[in-house]
Design a protein around this motif. Structure first.
Motif, mmCIF file in Angstrom:
data_model
loop_
_atom_site.group_PDB
_atom_site.id
_atom_site.type_symbol
_atom_site.label_atom_id
_atom_site.label_comp_id
_atom_site.label_asym_id
_atom_site.label_seq_id
_atom_site.Cartn_x
_atom_site.Cartn_y
_atom_site.Cartn_z
ATOM 1 N N SER A 29 0.846 -1.192 0.000
ATOM 2 C CA SER A 29 0.000 0.000 0.000
ATOM 3 C C SER A 29 0.881 1.240 0.000
ATOM 4 O O SER A 29 1.955 1.241 0.597
ATOM 5 C CB SER A 29 -0.907 -0.003 1.224
ATOM 6 N N PRO A 30 0.461 2.311 -0.679
ATOM 7 C CA PRO A 30 1.321 3.489 -0.797
ATOM 8 C C PRO A 30 1.525 4.165 0.550
ATOM 9 O O PRO A 30 0.672 4.086 1.439
ATOM 10 C CB PRO A 30 0.544 4.400 -1.760
ATOM 11 N N PRO A 31 2.649 4.845 0.724
ATOM 12 C CA PRO A 31 2.895 5.591 1.963
ATOM 13 C C PRO A 31 1.961 6.793 2.041
ATOM 14 O O PRO A 31 1.319 7.165 1.048
ATOM 15 C CB PRO A 31 4.355 6.041 1.811
ATOM 16 N N PRO A 32 1.866 7.428 3.205
ATOM 17 C CA PRO A 32 1.018 8.624 3.303
ATOM 18 C C PRO A 32 1.479 9.701 2.331
ATOM 19 O O PRO A 32 2.669 9.814 2.033
ATOM 20 C CB PRO A 32 1.208 9.058 4.766
ATOM 21 N N ALA A 33 0.533 10.463 1.815
ATOM 22 C CA ALA A 33 0.875 11.517 0.859
ATOM 23 C C ALA A 33 1.867 12.497 1.478
ATOM 24 O O ALA A 33 1.783 12.821 2.666
ATOM 25 C CB ALA A 33 -0.392 12.255 0.442
ATOM 26 N N ALA A 34 2.815 12.925 0.659
ATOM 27 C CA ALA A 34 3.838 13.848 1.159
ATOM 28 C C ALA A 34 3.187 15.158 1.594
ATOM 29 O O ALA A 34 2.335 15.699 0.891
ATOM 30 C CB ALA A 34 4.875 14.113 0.075
ATOM 31 N N PRO A 35 3.574 15.654 2.762
ATOM 32 C CA PRO A 35 2.998 16.922 3.224
ATOM 33 C C PRO A 35 3.474 18.097 2.378
ATOM 34 O O PRO A 35 4.496 18.018 1.690
ATOM 35 C CB PRO A 35 3.500 17.041 4.664
ATOM 36 N N VAL A 36 2.726 19.181 2.438
ATOM 37 C CA VAL A 36 3.125 20.411 1.760
ATOM 38 C C VAL A 36 3.683 21.380 2.789
ATOM 39 O O VAL A 36 3.514 21.207 3.999
ATOM 40 C CB VAL A 36 1.933 21.053 1.020
ATOM 41 N N ALA A 37 4.367 22.406 2.293
ATOM 42 C CA ALA A 37 4.993 23.384 3.192
ATOM 43 C C ALA A 37 3.923 24.306 3.764
ATOM 44 O O ALA A 37 3.706 25.426 3.303
ATOM 45 C CB ALA A 37 6.053 24.172 2.441
ATOM 46 N N GLU A 38 3.246 23.793 4.788
ATOM 47 C CA GLU A 38 2.103 24.497 5.370
ATOM 48 C C GLU A 38 2.526 25.217 6.651
ATOM 49 O O GLU A 38 3.212 24.637 7.500
ATOM 50 C CB GLU A 38 1.007 23.464 5.668
ATOM 51 N N ARG A 39 2.098 26.477 6.785
ATOM 52 C CA ARG A 39 2.426 27.241 7.990
ATOM 53 C C ARG A 39 1.579 26.749 9.157
ATOM 54 O O ARG A 39 0.440 26.304 8.991
ATOM 55 C CB ARG A 39 2.173 28.733 7.783
ATOM 56 N N SER A 40 2.135 26.834 10.344
ATOM 57 C CA SER A 40 1.450 26.327 11.531
ATOM 58 C C SER A 40 0.843 27.473 12.343
ATOM 59 O O SER A 40 1.397 28.575 12.410
ATOM 60 C CB SER A 40 2.436 25.567 12.408
ATOM 61 N N SER A 41 -0.289 27.158 12.989
ATOM 62 C CA SER A 41 -0.906 28.122 13.907
ATOM 63 C C SER A 41 -0.383 27.942 15.329
ATOM 64 O O SER A 41 -0.704 28.735 16.224
ATOM 65 C CB SER A 41 -2.434 27.940 13.899
ATOM 66 N N LEU A 42 0.433 26.884 15.521
ATOM 67 C CA LEU A 42 1.010 26.607 16.832
ATOM 68 C C LEU A 42 2.385 27.257 16.953
ATOM 69 O O LEU A 42 3.031 27.569 15.947
ATOM 70 C CB LEU A 42 1.137 25.096 17.057
ATOM 71 N N ALA A 43 2.830 27.410 18.170
ATOM 72 C CA ALA A 43 4.183 27.910 18.397
ATOM 73 C C ALA A 43 5.192 26.853 17.956
ATOM 74 O O ALA A 43 4.912 25.650 18.030
ATOM 75 C CB ALA A 43 4.373 28.231 19.883
ATOM 76 N N GLU A 99 10.974 27.915 11.638
ATOM 77 C CA GLU A 99 10.619 28.782 10.514
ATOM 78 C C GLU A 99 9.106 28.959 10.383
ATOM 79 O O GLU A 99 8.634 29.656 9.485
ATOM 80 C CB GLU A 99 11.187 28.196 9.211
ATOM 81 N N GLY A 100 8.347 28.272 11.286
ATOM 82 C CA GLY A 100 6.897 28.451 11.299
ATOM 83 C C GLY A 100 6.109 27.367 10.601
ATOM 84 O O GLY A 100 4.893 27.513 10.395
ATOM 85 N N TYR A 101 6.764 26.246 10.219
ATOM 86 C CA TYR A 101 6.070 25.187 9.479
ATOM 87 C C TYR A 101 5.455 24.154 10.423
ATOM 88 O O TYR A 101 5.894 23.978 11.556
ATOM 89 C CB TYR A 101 7.031 24.485 8.518
ATOM 90 N N ARG A 102 4.424 23.448 9.909
ATOM 91 C CA ARG A 102 3.799 22.363 10.663
ATOM 92 C C ARG A 102 4.778 21.208 10.839
ATOM 93 O O ARG A 102 5.708 21.028 10.050
ATOM 94 C CB ARG A 102 2.539 21.871 9.945
ATOM 95 N N ALA A 103 4.514 20.397 11.855
ATOM 96 C CA ALA A 103 5.408 19.293 12.190
ATOM 97 C C ALA A 103 5.578 18.322 11.021
ATOM 98 O O ALA A 103 6.682 17.820 10.769
ATOM 99 C CB ALA A 103 4.877 18.555 13.422
ATOM 100 N N GLU A 104 4.468 18.040 10.306
ATOM 101 C CA GLU A 104 4.539 17.065 9.206
ATOM 102 C C GLU A 104 5.556 17.493 8.152
ATOM 103 O O GLU A 104 6.351 16.682 7.663
ATOM 104 C CB GLU A 104 3.156 16.885 8.566
ATOM 105 N N TRP A 105 5.507 18.789 7.774
ATOM 106 C CA TRP A 105 6.451 19.285 6.770
ATOM 107 C C TRP A 105 7.875 19.330 7.337
ATOM 108 O O TRP A 105 8.846 19.010 6.633
ATOM 109 C CB TRP A 105 6.037 20.663 6.276
#
Length: 562
Positions: A29-43, A99-105
């Motif tokens: 089965s394919p791996p999870p889709a690659a995340p995009v460079a998404e900014r996070s609302s968390l610290a 740099e402000g990105y989400r953990a996945e990215w």
């Protein structure tokens, strides 16, 4: 070994073992889709904490899988868990989060950069990039609350086809369902290959054309010829079934001591990388241990283990083989196994640098501690301990090691023959030490000037090459002149046909992955000593690996017909 490639209906890769299987394809089965460079609302520190927790869970899962699998699989998975927790990776992830990105990215980009660096290094480290990618996918899946990527379950036995397999998947394959493995990537030193070999799974790795195989498509996986046959015809299926039945009968045959048809004994021993696999090796008929690799005690630490810790581990192994010979190789570090407390990280070509016995003699206290521990373990068990030095290239090194082993109370010491110089000097070396054991993997690498960790020259990494066979003949002849035993503990001993040739070249024992014992035992029982010598002579007269293999096969067929 044939370079990866393909033709209509026929895919070529690198076969692992001698097995053959047929069945329908099931794809990973394919791996999870690659995340995009998404900014996070968390610290940033909150995103970093999310990553740290996900890595902790993934590392614990990998370690638990390793404990369940045991043996070499446990070593591989524990190494992967350590990779997940590498401080430099944690720093890279933290920098991305800052740099402000989400953990996945942050995980995806940091791990991908590190994997690309490993690929650029090539060889063994390059093949570890696949392990790092698997860790990344598992961490991202956890962050998203998704199950980790895994093995498909179509509800029937299948041939598993994947781009590459992660150690966590390979280690826990259900062998009642998975008939064989085929990977698009990977080489003979990939973790898929290592674990398939130790578990006796039929596999062909690095078959690039396998990416086009369809779900449910019928295939034959022939590891002995490094082929995958897509949509086989009736004759090919019938031949595959015949070989599968023959192999099953051989595997189920009663365990007997290794011997030729005329009664000439050829003890068959096990290669082991930790004490965990000892009992299984005994059950498969190992008559002792021909190569016990001690690196498992050293590779996961930044300092050498204590004499006490080593003694406990060695004693555990020795107690599984009361009254049997156990050949222990002292620490073989360097090249693809660097150790911060022993080897020099700055060498441009570590395969030709301070490795094996050279490194141990440069830091002799590590060697002396190991010899002390082995002597204590022998005293606490009933096994017959033989100790050998890796990567010996001179008579002087053999003398130094023999003297040190004797001074520590070890009565039988010998050398690994892995470089051409020690093969050519085998007679004077054997006059000064107790035995020789030929490591065909490295001997082939150095004879052919072809890095055994580099897929681009895999076709040259074939112990059937007459140049390699002639070096082995030198060692066998030296053993006969000096009346000293000569073993083979490289992968060549696991090839049933080549095992007969090795005996014809003068090998007195053969050591291999326990899964190969039954087939080698059977093949030896079909031929006499005279037949083995005739096959060896025929192979030596060839000019290529393929021609040597065919010449040996024809010589044995002729002997049977007489």
């Amino acid at each position: 070994m044939t370079p990866a490639g393909s033709s209509a209906g026929l895919l070529i890769g690198t076969g692992i073992g001698q097995g053959i299987a047929r069945g329908p394809v099931a794809r990973m089965s394919p791996p999870p889709a690659a995340p995009v460079a998404e900014r996070s609302s968390l610290a940033p520190e909150e995103e970093t904490a999310r990553v740290a927790e996900a890595i902790r869970v993934v590392a614990a899962d990998l370690a638990a899988r390793g404990e369940q699998a045991g043996g070499e699989a446990q070593e591989v998975l524990e190494a992967q868990a350590m990779m997940a927790q590498d401080p430099s990776l944690a720093e890279a992830v933290e920098a991305k989060a800052a740099e402000g990105y989400r953990a996945e990215w942050a995980v995806h980009s940091a791990f991908e950069e590190f994997a690309e660096m490993l690929k650029g290094l090539g060889g063994y480290l390059g093949e570890r990039a696949a392990d790092l990618n698997d860790v990344s996918q598992r961490v991202i899946a956890h962050l998203r609350g998704l199950p980790a990527p895994g093995i498909p379950d179509p509800g029937h036995p299948f041939v598993l086809v994947a781009r590459d397999l992660a150690p966590a998947d390979t280690a826990l394959l259900d062998l009642d369902k998975v008939l064989a493995l085929v990977t698009v990537e990977g080489g003979p030193t990939s973790h898929t290959a290592i674990l398939a070999r130790s578990a006796g799974i039929t596999a062909v790795v690095g078959a690039r054309g396998a990416a086009a195989l369809a779900e449910g498509q019928e295939v034959i996986v022939d590891a002995a010829s490094s082929q995958v046959i897509a949509d086989p015809g009736p004759e090919q299926l019938a031949e595959a079934e015949r070989r599968i039945e023959q192999r099953s009968a051989v595997q189920a045959a009663p365990v007997t001591p290794g011997a030729l048809a005329d009664g000439t004994p050829v003890p068959l021993l096990a290669n082991l990388g930790s004490p965990d696999g000892a009992q299984h090796a005994v059950e498969l008929g190992a008559e002792g241990v021909g190569l016990f690799r001690t690196e498992f005690l050293f590779l996961s630490s930044d300092r050498a283990p204590s004499v006490e810790d080593q003694t406990a581990a060695y004693t555990e192994l020795l107690k599984a083989f009361p009254g049997k010979k156990v050949v222990v190789r002292v620490l073989d570090a360097g090249a693809d196994k660097p150790l911060p407390f022993l080897t020099n990280d700055e060498e441009e070509n570590p395969a030709l640098g301070l490795r094996g016995i050279r490194a141990l003699l440069a830091k002799q206290e590590i060697l002396e501690d190991q010899l002390t521990a082995l002597a204590r373990a022998e005293a606490a068990a009933e096994a017959d301990v033989w100790v050998m030095a890796p990567m010996v290239s001179t008579v002087e090194e053999a003398e130094q090691f023999t003297e040190l082993a004797s001074a520590h109370g070890l009565k039988t010491s010998g050398v690994m023959v892995e470089v051409p110089s020690s093969a050519l000097l085998a007679e004077p070396i054997l006059q000064r030490t107790g035995f020789a054991s030929i490591g065909t993997n490295d001997l082939t690498q150095y004879a052919m000037a072809a890095d055994r960790l580099l897929g681009s020259v895999a076709s040259l990494q074939d112990p059937w090459h007459p140049a390699v066979l002639r070096l082995i003949r030198e060692v066998g002849a030296a053993g006969q002149v000096t009346s000293k035993p000569v073993g083979v503990c490289g992968e060549a001993a696991a090839d049933p046909l080549l095992a007969v040739v090795l005996v014809g070249l003068g090998a007195t024992t053969l050591s291999m992955a326990p899964a190969a014992l039954a087939e080698v035992r059977y093949e030896l029982s079909q031929h006499t000593a005279d037949s083995a010598r005739a096959a060896a002579a025929a192979a030596l007269g060839a000019t290529s690996a393929a021609a040597a293999r065919e010449a040996a096969r024809e010589a044995l067929a002729t002997q049977h017909a007489q």
